[in-house]
Every structure is written in structure tokens, then in C-alpha cells.
Design a protein around this motif. Structure first.
Motif, PDB file in Angstrom:
ATOM      1  N   ILE A   1      24.168  21.846   0.945  1.00  0.00           N
ATOM      2  CA  ILE A   1      24.288  23.032   0.084  1.00  0.00           C
ATOM      3  C   ILE A   1      23.963  24.358   0.762  1.00  0.00           C
ATOM      4  O   ILE A   1      24.438  25.395   0.322  1.00  0.00           O
TER       5      ILE A   1
ATOM      6  N   HIS B   1      20.855  16.650  -1.856  1.00  0.00           N
ATOM      7  CA  HIS B   1      20.776  17.468  -3.073  1.00  0.00           C
ATOM      8  C   HIS B   1      19.823  16.786  -4.057  1.00  0.00           C
ATOM      9  O   HIS B   1      19.768  15.547  -4.128  1.00  0.00           O
TER      10      HIS B   1
ATOM     11  N   ASP C   1      33.144  17.354  -7.196  1.00  0.00           N
ATOM     12  CA  ASP C   1      33.268  18.121  -8.432  1.00  0.00           C
ATOM     13  C   ASP C   1      34.665  18.695  -8.549  1.00  0.00           C
ATOM     14  O   ASP C   1      35.258  19.117  -7.554  1.00  0.00           O
TER      15      ASP C   1
ATOM     16  N   SER D   1      19.993  16.208  -7.000  1.00  0.00           N
ATOM     17  CA  SER D   1      20.631  15.340  -7.999  1.00  0.00           C
ATOM     18  C   SER D   1      20.631  13.867  -7.559  1.00  0.00           C
ATOM     19  O   SER D   1      20.737  12.974  -8.404  1.00  0.00           O
TER      20      SER D   1
ATOM     21  N   HIS E   1      34.820  21.167 -10.873  1.00  0.00           N
ATOM     22  CA  HIS E   1      34.466  22.527 -11.292  1.00  0.00           C
ATOM     23  C   HIS E   1      33.951  23.415 -10.161  1.00  0.00           C
ATOM     24  O   HIS E   1      33.549  24.541 -10.407  1.00  0.00           O
ATOM     25  N   LYS E   2      33.930  22.918  -8.949  1.00  0.00           N
ATOM     26  CA  LYS E   2      33.581  23.795  -7.827  1.00  0.00           C
ATOM     27  C   LYS E   2      34.878  24.207  -7.110  1.00  0.00           C
ATOM     28  O   LYS E   2      35.575  25.094  -7.572  1.00  0.00           O
TER      29      LYS E   2
ATOM     30  N   ALA F   1      28.697  16.383 -10.716  1.00  0.00           N
ATOM     31  CA  ALA F   1      28.319  15.495  -9.606  1.00  0.00           C
ATOM     32  C   ALA F   1      27.047  14.726  -9.956  1.00  0.00           C
ATOM     33  O   ALA F   1      26.858  13.597  -9.506  1.00  0.00           O
ATOM     34  N   GLN F   2      26.168  15.340 -10.750  1.00  0.00           N
ATOM     35  CA  GLN F   2      24.945  14.624 -11.123  1.00  0.00           C
ATOM     36  C   GLN F   2      25.267  13.273 -11.783  1.00  0.00           C
ATOM     37  O   GLN F   2      24.771  12.234 -11.362  1.00  0.00           O
TER      38      GLN F   2
ATOM     39  N   ALA G   1      30.157  17.049  -3.196  1.00  0.00           N
ATOM     40  CA  ALA G   1      30.341  17.850  -4.410  1.00  0.00           C
ATOM     41  C   ALA G   1      31.360  18.966  -4.191  1.00  0.00           C
ATOM     42  O   ALA G   1      32.232  19.188  -5.018  1.00  0.00           O
TER      43      ALA G   1
ATOM     44  N   ASP H   1      27.856  12.276  -0.959  1.00  0.00           N
ATOM     45  CA  ASP H   1      27.807  13.432  -1.855  1.00  0.00           C
ATOM     46  C   ASP H   1      28.716  14.504  -1.255  1.00  0.00           C
ATOM     47  O   ASP H   1      28.352  15.181  -0.305  1.00  0.00           O
TER      48      ASP H   1
END
Ligand SMILES: *Cc1c(COP(=O)(O)O)cnc(C)c1O
Length: 468
Positions: free
Chosen positions: A235, A182, A289, A184, A291-292, A139-140, A262, A260
Motif C-alpha cells: 500500500i 495490509h 478490488d 485486512s 472499486h479501486k 478486498a477485506q 487489491a 493480496d
């Protein structure tokens, strides 16, 4: 391929399967100290090579006590997903094929897999079909890409070609958030030369939502180009900003809206939780993301931009040695991946995403989201019912916050102590955070492996930590 290589690969696959099979019984926290790991790995630089099988076997042996069990079902720290089997296996193949996913010409099959995965993701997440997309490391770098597109468009609207002229002398670009963004986002602003000082928090006090009246005032007061940065899933609390209303205010002032999402954007796949994302499709760009919550292995971020020309204008690059492929049958020209991300050579990270979506289907992804949310509720309720526990934030989706109350009144120190004890116990792993000025334990459920039994074991682990 010689027999040695084949034996190495079979053996490595067995090592991997053994690791996964052991996740249920090994401690979630690493047990090796930093000094121990440095001692184990810190061999002198080898002058001569070793047999590959020995290298791999020793890697397995030497890492064993120093790995965090975040691939397993009792890891609830940060927001870290696991890997669904099809995605993990596809990831191995991605490394094996070793395609350079910069250009269609450098790997036509994986380039088309990315085209299809991007279209599927837009459909799954309810984003406009005309949006462009990119697969980034996380996400960054997805934020970096989206904010670069925003910068391109907002400055072009004011007659400024930022790619050619740079930022010196350009109007400053404001970024308005709830103040709970966040970190990022701020880093993306720094990297783009927007400057962290251009960030303005227009939040509504404790909680983490953007304040619509304050946003309207701020947009009216500044005639600087502005990005409104909203969150789908804060978050700590998992809160969602009011997308529809904020997008309407931004549109009235020509501001760009970036979301955002993520992990929270995935709630949109669920019928039960999709309402939290009402109006999110009206934004200009989105980050999430893979990967989350989709549970593909690291590293996989996703960016979507409503305005492909701005996205491409910010990212595209041409060099005389590149090969750009046209469709010989007269269809749309091939999509070169390097036009849509800040990267050049890169792995074909869309392949595991394609495999995850095929293996789960829309229903399977929705079920994964619903299951994680249910587990988060059960965890917070179970831990919240223990003596001396205060629930600070019950889950909106998959995130919750609790803290541990001390008899001596030093709740912060006690909370950190209990978190430390849970981590060292090895049964489950939760992390700490500071929220509204107090220490808290974060509970985040995003791993496809987590089941009811894991939840029971995790609650029991906290109970044990509380009794010393
Ligand atoms: C994890 C996270 C990020 C950063 O994502 P990476 O994939 O680690 O780069 C940004 N925003 C939110 C809300 C997150 O949860």
C-alpha cells in the motif's frame, strides 16, 4: 408510474450530473466541520413522512460541504478509485432492478452477468480458467473468503473437517507474510479463528518484500499447515513480491499461497507493467478490488480460488426454501452466488463490473493503468523537485512516498503540517503515513478522471503549501 415519481428520478439524475460536473471546481476536502454536519442532519426523528422530492433536494443541499471529492481527479489519498460512467450508470440500474443476487432464481439475468464477468476477469488478470470466483463487498471480505478456502483445504489435508468440527483441537494454521501485509489480512485471520498470533513476518527489512531464504527456512521448520500471503502492490510503495519463487517454495511444502492484489493485480492487464506479476498465476487464491483500479463504484471486491471445491466447501450453504436452478437445455447448472461469498442477500455488484469491462475493453483498462502510473511518476517527480522535498519511494506502479524536510530537523511534524495545508487548500488531497519509522505523504493515483492538468494543479498546490 405516476408523474411525480418520474420527475423525482429525472431530477435526481440531474443532481448527480451536477455533482460530477462540479468536481473540477469544488474543494477536494470537505469544508463542513463534524459539529456542523451533526447539526445539519441531526433533526428529531420524523413522525410523519415528507415529500420524496424535498427529501432528495435537502439531502443534496445538506451533504454538499461534507463530501470528500474522492470521485474527482485530484484526490490521491489512500487507494480510492472513481467510477467510469458506464459503471456508475449500471450501478444506478442495479439499485433500480433491486435483484437479490444470492441465487440464480432470484435474478437470472444478473446471475449470468456475474458468471460472464467472473470469466472475463480471470482472462484479464491472467488467472487460471478453472478458478472459482466471488464478488464480495471489498478486498477485506475477499481475503476472508480466500483464507476460509485455505483453512478448509489445509485442514482437510490433515483429516480435519473444519466446517463440521470447528477449530477446537485442530492444528494451528500459520500465515507467513513479508510483515508488510495490509491490516485486512490480520482481521480475516481473526474472524476465521486462526488468531493474529499465527502471523509470521519473514520480510527482508525495509522495503516490504518477502525474504525467500527466510520463507524457505520458516516453511522447513514448521510442519503446521501454512498459508503464504504475498502482495501485488504494497500500500505504501506498490512493491510486488517474487511470486514464482515463493510459489515454488510453498508448493514443495504443501502450503497455500494467497495473493493480496487489491489494486496491484490490475497491473497485469498492462503490457508495460505485466512483468511485475510474473508467476502470480501459480498461487492458490487471489484478492482484488473492482472499486479501486477498475473504477466501479463502491462496494466491489473480488476473490478467485484455484480449488473450487475448497472455495465452495468453505462457503456453500443450503436451505430447504432456496431454489437451485438446473439448465433445462442440459448445460452446466446455474451458478448460485451465495455458494461463493460469506453473504446471503446481496446487490448484483457484478453488473457495474460487466459494464466497466465492456465500456473500456482490455485495451482501455490497460490504458487506464498506464495513464495512472505515468501520472504517479509525474506527481512524484514534480513534487520531488520542489525545495525541501525528499522522495522516499519513487513509484513502482501508481504509489509513491515523499516527505518534507524541516529546517529545525523535525521532519515528521513538518511533513504532517504540509499535508494538512495541502488538504485544507482544497486543490488536491494527499494522505499521510508512517513508513520505516518516518512520517511521509502518500501519493496514489487510481482515478480514471485524473489528467495532466490535475497533476499540474496538484504539484502547484504542494508548492503553495510549502511556501506557507
Ligand atoms: C484497499 C486494500 C485492502 C482492503 O480492501 P477493501 O476493498 O477496502 O476491503 C487490502 N489490501 C490492500 C493492498 C489494499 O490496498
Amino acid at each position: 408510474m405516476d408523474a411525480d415519481q418520474r420527475r423525482l428520478f429525472d431530477r435526481t439524475a440531474r443532481h448527480a450530473a451536477d455533482f460530477l460536473a462540479g468536481l473540477g471546481s469544488r474543494p477536494v476536502a470537505p469544508t463542513a466541520s463534524l459539529a456542523r454536519l451533526r447539526e445539519v442532519f441531526g433533526r428529531p426523528l420524523p413522525e410523519d413522512g415528507l415529500d420524496a422530492e424535498r427529501v432528495v433536494d435537502e439531502l443534496v443541499r445538506d451533504t454538499a460541504d461534507g463530501l470528500l471529492g474522492s470521485a474527482g481527479g485530484r484526490f490521491f489519498g489512500w487507494v480510492v478509485g472513481g467510477g467510469v460512467p458506464a459503471a456508475l450508470a449500471a450501478d444506478w440500474l442495479t439499485a433500480t432492478w433491486d435483484q437479490n443476487a444470492a441465487l440464480h432464481a432470484a435474478g437470472p439475468a444478473v446471475a449470468v452477468v456475474e458468471e460472464v464477468a467472473g470469466a472475463w476477469l480471470k482472462e484479464l488478470l491472467g488467472l487460471p480458467a478453472e478458478a472459482s470466483f466471488g464478488f464480495t463487498t471489498g478486498a477485506q471480505s475477499a481475503h476472508l473468503t480466500a483464507l476460509a478456502a485455505a483453512r478448509h483445504r489445509l485442514l482437510a489435508d490433515r483429516g480435519w473437517d473444519v466446517e463440521r468440527r470447528g477449530l477446537a483441537g485442530a492444528p494451528a494454521v500459520r500465515v507467513l507474510t513479508s510483515g508488510w501485509q495490509h491490516a485486512s489480512i490480520e482481521r480475516a485471520m481473526r474472524l476465521l479463528g486462526l488468531g493474529a498470533d499465527q502471523l509470521r513476518g519473514v520480510g527482508s527489512g525495509p522495503g516490504g518484500l518477502i525474504d525467500l531464504a527466510a520463507l524457505e527456512r520458516e516453511l522447513a521448520a514448521c510442519d503446521a499447515p501454512a498459508v503464504v500471503c504475498l502482495q501485488a502492490g504494497e500500500i505504501n510503495t506498490g512493491l510486488f513480491d517474487p511470486f514464482g519463487e515463493a510459489c515454488a517454495l510453498a508448493a514443495a511444502r504443501g502450503a497455500w499461497v494467497h495473493v493480496d492484489g487489491a489494486f496491484g493485480l490490475w497491473a497485469g492487464v498492462s503490457e508495460r507493467h505485466g512483468h511485475l506479476l510474473a508467476g502470480v498465476d501459480r498461487a492458490d487464491s487471489w484478492t482484488t478490488d473492482g472499486h479501486k483500479w477498475l473504477n466501479v463504484p463502491f462496494d466491489c471486491g473480488l476473490v478467485f480460488v484455484r480449488h473450487p471445491a475448497a472455495h465452495r466447501g468453505a462457503m456453500s450453504t443450503k436451505a430447504s426454501y432456496l431454489v437451485h436452478t438446473e439448465d433445462e437445455a442440459g448445460g452446466a447448472p446455474a451458478r448460485d452466488q451465495l455458494d461463493w461469498t460469506p453473504e446471503w442477500s446481496r446487490r448484483a455488484r457484478a453488473v457495474p463490473v460487466y459494464a466497466a469491462i465492456r465500456s473500456l475493453g482490455r485495451r482501455g483498462i490497460a490504458a487506464l493503468v498506464d495513464r495512472c502510473v505515468d501520472h504517479a511518476h509525474r506527481l512524484v517527480a514534480g513534487i520531488g523537485a520542489l525545495p525541501g522535498v525528499e522522495v522516499l519511494s519513487p513509484p513502482v506502479i501508481n504509489q509513491g512516498l515523499v516527505r518534507f524536510l524541516a529546517e529545525d530537523g523535525d521532519h515528521d511534524a513538518h511533513t504532517d503540517r504540509v499535508i494538512g495545508r495541502v488538504q485544507r487548500g482544497g486543490e488536491a488531497w494527499f494522505g499521510g503515513t508512517t513508513w520505516n519509522g518516518v512520517r511521509a505523504m502518500r501519493i496514489s493515483v487510481v482515478n480514471w478522471r485524473t489528467d495532466d492538468h490535475d497533476v499540474d494543479r496538484a504539484v502547484a498546490a504542494v508548492r503553495a503549501a510549502l511556501s506557507g
